[in-house]
Write an enzyme that holds these catalytic residues in place. Sequence first.
Site, PDB file in Angstrom:
ATOM      1  N   SER A 191      42.759  38.249  40.316  1.00  0.00           N
ATOM      2  CA  SER A 191      42.199  37.175  41.131  1.00  0.00           C
ATOM      3  C   SER A 191      42.968  35.871  40.923  1.00  0.00           C
ATOM      4  CB  SER A 191      40.707  37.031  40.826  1.00  0.00           C
ATOM      5  OG  SER A 191      40.061  36.211  41.767  1.00  0.00           O
ATOM      6  N   ASP A 348      37.116  42.857  50.357  1.00  0.00           N
ATOM      7  CA  ASP A 348      37.545  41.667  49.617  1.00  0.00           C
ATOM      8  C   ASP A 348      38.238  40.710  50.578  1.00  0.00           C
ATOM      9  OD1 ASP A 348      38.517  39.812  47.799  1.00  0.00           O
ATOM     10  OD2 ASP A 348      39.885  41.198  46.797  1.00  0.00           O
ATOM     11  N   HIS A 378      35.944  42.870  45.393  1.00  0.00           N
ATOM     12  CA  HIS A 378      36.632  41.891  44.563  1.00  0.00           C
ATOM     13  C   HIS A 378      35.984  41.782  43.181  1.00  0.00           C
ATOM     14  CE1 HIS A 378      39.294  38.509  43.807  1.00  0.00           C
ATOM     15  NE2 HIS A 378      38.285  37.991  43.134  1.00  0.00           N
TER      16      HIS A 378
END
Length: 408
Positions: A191, A348, A378
């Site tokens: 991320s 996501d 995610h």
Amino acid sequence: MRAVWVLLPALAALSAYYVYLPLPGTVSDSWKLMLLDATFRAVQQTCHLIHYFRLSHHLIVLNYLICTFDKLKSVSSEHINITDAVFDGVEVRVFEPPGKPDEMLKRSVVYIHGGGWALASARTSLYNNLCRIMAESLNAVIVSVEYRLVPEVCFPEQFHDALRATKHFLQPDVLAEYSVDPNRIAISGDSAGGNLAAAVCQQLSKDEHLTIRPKLQALIYPVLQAFDFNTPSYQQNMNMPVLPRYVMINYWIDYFNGNHDLAHSLLINNHTALDVGQVLSYRGRLNWTSLLPSSFKKNYKPVIQTTGKAEIIQEIPALLDVRAVPLLAENETLQLQPKTYILTCENDVLRDDGVMYAKRLENAGVEVTLDHFDDCFHGCMIFTIWPTDFSAGIQTRNSYIKWLDENL
């Protein structure tokens, strides 16, 4: 008594309404994901209420709650030695497998955790567990970077912390201290940590004074651009649990220490409208109509404003700074990148960031493995510990470690 029987069903109905979200049928462990998201939303809303009354910054409160309930001390096991250190002023946690008398030098991974540049820690059980398993599975030294967070610092300090720690580790004497093979080092992150890993890798590739550089980069559902908040994955997953679109935009604004009044303008791409001259040279680098496969584009249409607000770029120039948005890097920089692994999830908003970066790297001649998961969401890779254990987490983590094992 009669009132209780009326209130209980009403509360149950309200709870179900708050928890339930319509999710694609392909999402694994859907009810568990709804409960996780509802918990996170409730905590976030409480933190925003505290912020509203000016008692504390909502991100400070949120991260305090996360770390208070989840932080681990430096505890070693019989298999892995875990120590905390400082690399050029930056805290790191180092995971070392036991050495063997006749063993050659070990491989290594520099890992940068996610959390929107504002949350989590290398010391939380989620990342402690991931890095310990990586160290055991790969028989590798894992360096987990504890960079400073928003709102204590904003861009570019997170980038500088990650870069300083990585460059320190890449020094020959430091690698020798940890018995690491200088030719078998990867940089990785998930991320926002994937954002920092990609940006650091680009910077290292351009540093002519470095004698040792990463052999690989491995990016897990990375956030790589703030140019277009209406890519197909942003449109498709705008209300997806864990990271809906408005939350990602708010993370960007906080990272840049910007004004949250700009959120709506960013959402509709006013900052990259056709009349904003500063973005013209970047538009071709992030044209998803040519970078994404048709299976991802589906029937979504580009959102390009004819007239916008050039003052947004003037107020937040970092929106076009490749240290923050690695997907906008020029081809000459991309050509210098090492062999790359990018993991993406269908459910996501950041799916297309990773897919577009993979395509741009491929076009620049870099060997890329794009590992896409249709049933994952995610953040799933760190959710492998009860009660937030998901089959998606085990699936993605195993695939990621397998690629590292085969290529590092």
